[in-house]
Design a protein around this motif. Structure first.
Motif, PDB file in Angstrom:
ATOM      1  N   UNK A  40       1.080  -1.208   0.133  1.00  0.00           N
ATOM      2  CA  UNK A  40       0.462  -0.368  -0.334  1.00  0.00           C
ATOM      3  C   UNK A  40       0.857   1.220  -0.033  1.00  0.00           C
ATOM      4  N   UNK A  41       1.722   1.146   0.847  1.00  0.00           N
ATOM      5  CA  UNK A  41       2.952   2.160   0.302  1.00  0.00           C
ATOM      6  C   UNK A  41       3.714   2.542  -0.174  1.00  0.00           C
ATOM      7  N   UNK A  42       3.776   1.745  -0.970  1.00  0.00           N
ATOM      8  CA  UNK A  42       4.729   1.260  -2.512  1.00  0.00           C
ATOM      9  C   UNK A  42       4.087   2.052  -3.036  1.00  0.00           C
ATOM     10  N   UNK A  43       2.493   1.863  -3.408  1.00  0.00           N
ATOM     11  CA  UNK A  43       1.340   2.335  -3.824  1.00  0.00           C
ATOM     12  C   UNK A  43       1.125   3.791  -3.965  1.00  0.00           C
ATOM     13  N   UNK A  44       0.784   4.229  -2.664  1.00  0.00           N
ATOM     14  CA  UNK A  44       0.656   5.646  -2.068  1.00  0.00           C
ATOM     15  C   UNK A  44       1.811   6.214  -3.206  1.00  0.00           C
ATOM     16  N   UNK A  45       3.291   5.753  -2.774  1.00  0.00           N
ATOM     17  CA  UNK A  45       4.788   6.482  -3.172  1.00  0.00           C
ATOM     18  C   UNK A  45       4.682   6.515  -4.432  1.00  0.00           C
ATOM     19  N   UNK A  46       4.183   5.461  -5.591  1.00  0.00           N
ATOM     20  CA  UNK A  46       4.111   5.597  -6.806  1.00  0.00           C
ATOM     21  C   UNK A  46       2.975   6.455  -7.329  1.00  0.00           C
ATOM     22  N   UNK A  47       2.179   6.717  -6.560  1.00  0.00           N
ATOM     23  CA  UNK A  47       1.017   7.503  -7.218  1.00  0.00           C
ATOM     24  C   UNK A  47       1.263   9.121  -7.592  1.00  0.00           C
ATOM     25  N   UNK A  48       1.529   9.599  -5.738  1.00  0.00           N
ATOM     26  CA  UNK A  48       2.343  10.698  -5.747  1.00  0.00           C
ATOM     27  C   UNK A  48       3.415  11.070  -6.848  1.00  0.00           C
ATOM     28  N   UNK A  49       3.952  10.029  -7.490  1.00  0.00           N
ATOM     29  CA  UNK A  49       5.103  10.479  -8.135  1.00  0.00           C
ATOM     30  C   UNK A  49       4.676  10.617  -9.783  1.00  0.00           C
ATOM     31  N   UNK A  50       3.724  10.098  -9.822  1.00  0.00           N
ATOM     32  CA  UNK A  50       2.722  10.067 -10.972  1.00  0.00           C
ATOM     33  C   UNK A  50       2.195  11.460 -11.032  1.00  0.00           C
ATOM     34  N   UNK A  51       1.357  11.849 -10.338  1.00  0.00           N
ATOM     35  CA  UNK A  51       0.867  13.128  -9.963  1.00  0.00           C
ATOM     36  C   UNK A  51       1.986  14.290 -10.363  1.00  0.00           C
ATOM     37  N   UNK A  52       2.805  13.528  -9.668  1.00  0.00           N
ATOM     38  CA  UNK A  52       3.914  15.432  -9.855  1.00  0.00           C
ATOM     39  C   UNK A  52       5.023  15.503 -10.961  1.00  0.00           C
TER      40      UNK A  52
ATOM     41  N   UNK B  78       0.369  20.456   5.370  1.00  0.00           N
ATOM     42  CA  UNK B  78       0.722  19.157   4.765  1.00  0.00           C
ATOM     43  C   UNK B  78       1.417  18.527   4.786  1.00  0.00           C
ATOM     44  N   UNK B  79       2.489  18.432   4.110  1.00  0.00           N
ATOM     45  CA  UNK B  79       4.247  18.560   4.355  1.00  0.00           C
ATOM     46  C   UNK B  79       5.007  18.606   5.919  1.00  0.00           C
ATOM     47  N   UNK B  80       4.231  19.289   6.923  1.00  0.00           N
ATOM     48  CA  UNK B  80       4.882  18.765   8.675  1.00  0.00           C
ATOM     49  C   UNK B  80       4.182  18.231   9.083  1.00  0.00           C
ATOM     50  N   UNK B  81       3.211  18.261   8.971  1.00  0.00           N
ATOM     51  CA  UNK B  81       2.157  16.916   9.434  1.00  0.00           C
ATOM     52  C   UNK B  81       3.118  15.636   8.770  1.00  0.00           C
ATOM     53  N   UNK B  82       3.052  15.210   8.124  1.00  0.00           N
ATOM     54  CA  UNK B  82       3.714  14.302   6.758  1.00  0.00           C
ATOM     55  C   UNK B  82       4.981  14.243   7.969  1.00  0.00           C
ATOM     56  N   UNK B  83       5.747  14.997   8.133  1.00  0.00           N
ATOM     57  CA  UNK B  83       7.519  14.852   8.448  1.00  0.00           C
ATOM     58  C   UNK B  83       6.739  14.708  10.343  1.00  0.00           C
TER      59      UNK B  83
ATOM     60  N   UNK C  72       2.417   4.926   6.505  1.00  0.00           N
ATOM     61  CA  UNK C  72       1.677   4.451   5.633  1.00  0.00           C
ATOM     62  C   UNK C  72       0.283   6.387   5.883  1.00  0.00           C
ATOM     63  N   UNK C  73       0.070   6.578   6.986  1.00  0.00           N
ATOM     64  CA  UNK C  73      -0.139   7.233   6.928  1.00  0.00           C
ATOM     65  C   UNK C  73       0.784   9.218   6.603  1.00  0.00           C
ATOM     66  N   UNK C  74       1.876   8.660   7.027  1.00  0.00           N
ATOM     67  CA  UNK C  74       2.380   9.766   6.592  1.00  0.00           C
ATOM     68  C   UNK C  74       2.915  10.128   4.730  1.00  0.00           C
ATOM     69  N   UNK C  75       2.857   8.326   4.399  1.00  0.00           N
ATOM     70  CA  UNK C  75       2.984   8.756   2.816  1.00  0.00           C
ATOM     71  C   UNK C  75       1.195   9.425   2.367  1.00  0.00           C
ATOM     72  N   UNK C  76       0.549   8.799   2.839  1.00  0.00           N
ATOM     73  CA  UNK C  76      -1.027   9.773   2.724  1.00  0.00           C
ATOM     74  C   UNK C  76      -0.867  11.247   2.666  1.00  0.00           C
ATOM     75  N   UNK C  77      -0.270  11.596   3.515  1.00  0.00           N
ATOM     76  CA  UNK C  77      -0.438  12.917   3.360  1.00  0.00           C
ATOM     77  C   UNK C  77       0.086  13.729   2.617  1.00  0.00           C
ATOM     78  N   UNK C  78       2.092  12.952   2.178  1.00  0.00           N
ATOM     79  CA  UNK C  78       2.574  13.463   1.334  1.00  0.00           C
ATOM     80  C   UNK C  78       1.831  13.606   0.092  1.00  0.00           C
ATOM     81  N   UNK C  79       1.294  11.948   0.050  1.00  0.00           N
ATOM     82  CA  UNK C  79       0.219  12.502  -1.352  1.00  0.00           C
ATOM     83  C   UNK C  79      -0.255  13.168  -1.194  1.00  0.00           C
ATOM     84  N   UNK C  80      -1.663  13.990  -0.331  1.00  0.00           N
ATOM     85  CA  UNK C  80      -1.830  14.898  -0.326  1.00  0.00           C
ATOM     86  C   UNK C  80      -1.484  16.119  -0.806  1.00  0.00           C
ATOM     87  N   UNK C  81       0.117  16.471  -0.308  1.00  0.00           N
ATOM     88  CA  UNK C  81       0.154  17.860  -0.065  1.00  0.00           C
ATOM     89  C   UNK C  81       0.709  17.796  -2.153  1.00  0.00           C
ATOM     90  N   UNK C  82       1.157  16.646  -2.713  1.00  0.00           N
ATOM     91  CA  UNK C  82       1.267  16.558  -4.245  1.00  0.00           C
ATOM     92  C   UNK C  82      -0.008  17.164  -4.710  1.00  0.00           C
TER      93      UNK C  82
END
Length: 754
Positions: free
Chosen positions: A74-86, A238-243, A272-282
């Motif tokens: 799940x975390x890999x998928x979220x990270x890949x989604x964030x990359x794809x969007x960016x 959002x990035x502060x929350x993720x960090x 996973x929660x941190x990745x979701x916040x990063x994805x949200x920011x992206x």
């Protein structure tokens, strides 16, 4: 097409500038998720410190391989989604920090994939799976993630200048992940030990986790400070929350004894929660905010289009429908009921509005138009549509009007509502209107025909007086066609020089000497012959040609007077009629000065005749013009005196020199006691004011004797001479003093016709 392309470019620039200040206003308003951070921190402390939960630290089933695999996938998928969007939402005009974050997450996702495949209990991947191998990939991913957040928080928000730079960033991310994969798989012996079976994490592993935490504190502080800035252009909260959540995750990974216990579960959950916040920011910066900007742009464009349409179809001063919109309304009404819709079109013009603009200024005129529009709307209500066509012209459409009886109540109310004076600034202004009406289908079945016929009826109403209306009839159409034909002929007459001046002598009644001449306009038409002014002067006034014709008359009369002097004739006064339109044009003084200068005529020999109506209307402006003419040395006379409403005060203010008694009083002077009394009163009044009097229309000896007895100074009429061409006047004057006991049939001028 250029407008559309420019609009698309503007939209793209606005969407691409989501990192540029106000574009991320909604992102700046996203608060830090303090409640979630506090909750997660409390949960961490409870698991760590609560005695009741100590058993979870030694359990080997809290975090089984299946759960770990699910979490990591799940975390890999979220990270890949964030990359794809960016990556795919990137615009060259936008700062590259989000792209750096996306590429960093791509590298993290690749390393987490290696961590997932190397986890204890997974099938062997190149080399046997083990906790140490898995932890090595884990630590690399976590360090890379921390360094990526530092780069994003520290780097100035500016774009990658070239596509090549973007591709190099992607290649570096994939290459770094591949290099770590290679050393992790092919050379596990080169890595320090991070886990000892039965003992747990090594000191190196724990210190490495603390190193990650130390690195994460840097972006945490920077993001926290940036969250309140008015110039940030992304989602620092959002990035502060993720960090912050990532720090809690790393703290969890410093405490587990085996990979299947509770701290491993907490750490992966927090990750996973941190990745979701990063994805949200992206996503917020790369997709949602540009989409919101695009939506705002579309809304603004629709609003702009609505405003443009409103401006196209409405009058800017009164906000009433203009001609275009009124035409649509009329066509719709005519098309109703199967094409048998009935309506009345009412054309309304304000009388002499131009003189208000000229004398009081455009601001007062605009204020007046606005008040008139308001009164019209109040009268019409829901019964009809009111529009301003142009200038002081209004058009109203009355629906379901079958005949004239249906329109009359509205017309009466319109006139009554227009009567009260208007107040504009310090001025109280009385107004009158002229109204014309056409009915469908009787007077037309389309807008243009109905409007033309309503205008024709309105012009007829204007000639009939003030505050009256006329319904269109076919006779009006014929007269209008004649009027338009006359207008065309007059235009040709000006261009082709068809006008002539005839001259009628003015005679001193006591001596019989010619004291001056009056210049009278004639039109030598190729088909109609010699045309007198009574047939065309009204059309010239209505169409505005009278000013151009009047200027020619002034110039020609002055030129001819000087030509007579050059031929040896004695200087004599030449009288020229001046219309009200010439006074309203504000060009009269210049025209007179130009005529005198071009001809060389002495101003004292030029007399301008104006009617009483000119004095009464717009008297302040006329008085100003009269004073200017008097300063030039020109004399003024009132023509057709006795037919208007001028008072003694007007005669004094305008400093006129002569009164010309209208022929209607002179014709029956010897047979009508009333006319005799009127002429006597005029002569006596003029004598008391030291004004000369001239009787017009003297046609017989009895009238002459009566005028002499009353003391009239001069006369003009067929008894003395008919109007004659300029070439005949010298011969007429050569005869010397007139014998006032006989008619002048023997004079050459008698043969010219009137």
């Amino acid at each position: 097409m250029q407008l559309e392309s420019g609009s698309r470019m503007k939209t793209r620039q606005r969407a691409g500038s989501a990192f540029g200040g106000a574009a991320m206003s909604s992102a700046r308003r996203v608060p830090v998720a303090w409640s979630l951070i506090y909750l997660l921190a409390a949960l961490f402390l409870a698991v760590w410190l609560a005695p009741q939960l100590q058993f979870l630290k030694f359990s080997t089933s809290v975090m089984p391989v299946g759960v770990h695999t699910l979490f990591e996938m799940f975390s890999v998928i979220v990270a890949m989604l964030a990359f794809g969007v960016a990556w795919h939402a990137y615009d060259p005009a936008r700062p590259a920090n989000i792209l750096i974050l996306g590429c960093g997450l791509l590298c993290v996702a690749l390393l987490d994939s290696a961590h997932l495949l190397s986890y204890k209990g997974m099938p062997d991947f190149v080399t046997p799976a083990s906790p140490g191998k898995s932890i090595n990939f884990w630590l690399c991913a976590r360090y890379l993630g921390a360094l990526t957040l530092i780069a994003v928080s520290v780097r100035e928000w500016k774009p990658v200048p070239t596509v090549r730079g973007r591709m190099l960033l992607l290649a570096a991310s994939i290459g770094l992940a591949g290099l770590i994969w290679y050393f992790g798989m092919a050379h596990p012996d080169l890595w320090p030990r991070t886990f000892i079976e039965g003992q747990g994490l090594t000191r190196f592993k724990v210190m490495a986790e603390y190193g990650i935490i130390a690195l994460l504190l840097v972006p945490a502080v920077l993001f926290y400070r940036q969250r309140g800035s008015a110039t940030n252009s992304y989602d620092p909260s959002g990035l502060f929350t993720a960090t912050a959540i990532t720090i809690l995750a790393e703290l969890s990974f410093t405490l587990y004894v085996n990979v299947n216990e509770v701290f491993s579960l907490l750490g992966h959950s927090y990750k996973i929660l941190a990745f979701l916040f990063i994805y949200r920011a992206v996503f917020l910066v790369s997709v949602r905010e540009p989409y919101n900007l695009l939506r705002e742009e579309i809304a603004e464009r629709k609003q702009a289009e609505a405003e443009i349409r409103h401006r196209v179809y409405h009058d800017p001063l009164t906000d009433l429908p203009n001609r275009l919109l009124m035409e649509e309304f009329v066509q719709q009404a005519l098309a109703s009921r199967g094409g048998h819709g009935r309506l009345a079109l009412i054309s309304l013009d304000m009388d002499h509005f131009q003189s208000i603009n000229d004398s009081l200024g455009l601001a007062v005129g605009d204020d007046l138009l606005t008040q008139v529009a308001q009164r019209l709307v109040e009268v019409c209500g829901e019964r009809c549509v009111v529009s301003r066509i142009a200038g002081d012209s209004f058009l109203m459409m009355l629906r379901d009007a079958k005949d004239e009886a249906d329109v009359l109540p509205v017309l009466r109310e319109l006139v009554a509502r227009m009567l009260p004076p208007y107040h504009a600034g310090r001025h109280e202004i009385p107004l009158s209107v002229s109204i014309g009406v056409s009915l469908s289908p009787r007077d037309g079945r389309d807008f243009e025909t109905l409007k033309r016929n309503a205008d024709t009826a309105m012009y007829r109403a204007r000639h009939g007086g003030r505050n009256i209306w006329r319904f269109f009839d076919q006779d009006m159409d014929a007269r209008e066609q004649e009027r338009m034909q006359m207008f065309g002929w007059l235009r040709e007459a000006i261009d082709q020089g068809q006008f002539e001046l005839y001259y009628q002598p003015q005679v001193a009644l006591a001596s019989g000497q010619v004291t001056g001449v009056e210049a009278l306009l004639r039109w030598r038409h190729p088909q109609l012959g010699l045309v007198t002014p009574d047939r065309f002067i009204r059309v010239a006034e209505d169409t505005g040609l009278i000013t151009e014709i009047g200027d020619w008359v002034l110039a020609e009369a002055c030129r001819q007077a000087m030509q007579w002097q050059d031929k040896g004739l004695p200087p004599m006064t030449i009288a020229v009629n001046v219309s009200a339109a010439q006074f309203r044009s504000r060009q009269l003084e210049r025209s007179v000065a130009d005529a005198l200068r071009a001809s060389g005529l002495s101003p004292s020999l030029l007399e301008l005749e104006m009617t009483e109506s000119v004095l009464m209307h717009d008297s302040d402006h006329v008085l100003e013009a009269a004073r200017a003419l008097r300063q030039l040395g020109v004399r003024l006379a009132i023509d057709d005196f006795g037919t208007g409403y001028s008072s003694l005060s007007y005669l004094k203010r305008f400093a006129v020199s002569r009164l010309k008694i209208d022929r209607s009083f002179v014709a029956d002077l010897t047979s009508d006691p009333d006319d005799a009394a009127i002429v006597r009163a005029i002569v006596e009044m003029a004598r008391s004011l030291r004004l000369f009097t001239v009787a017009e229309g003297v046609e017989n000896q009895a009238t002459l004797e009566a005028l002499r007895a009353l003391g009239c100074d001069e006369g003009q009429g067929f008894l003395f001479a008919r109007p004659m061409p300029a070439a005949e006047l010298p011969g007429f004057l050569a005869a010397g003093s007139l014998t006032l006991g006989t008619t002048q049939a023997d004079h050459p001028g008698h043969q010219t016709g009137r």
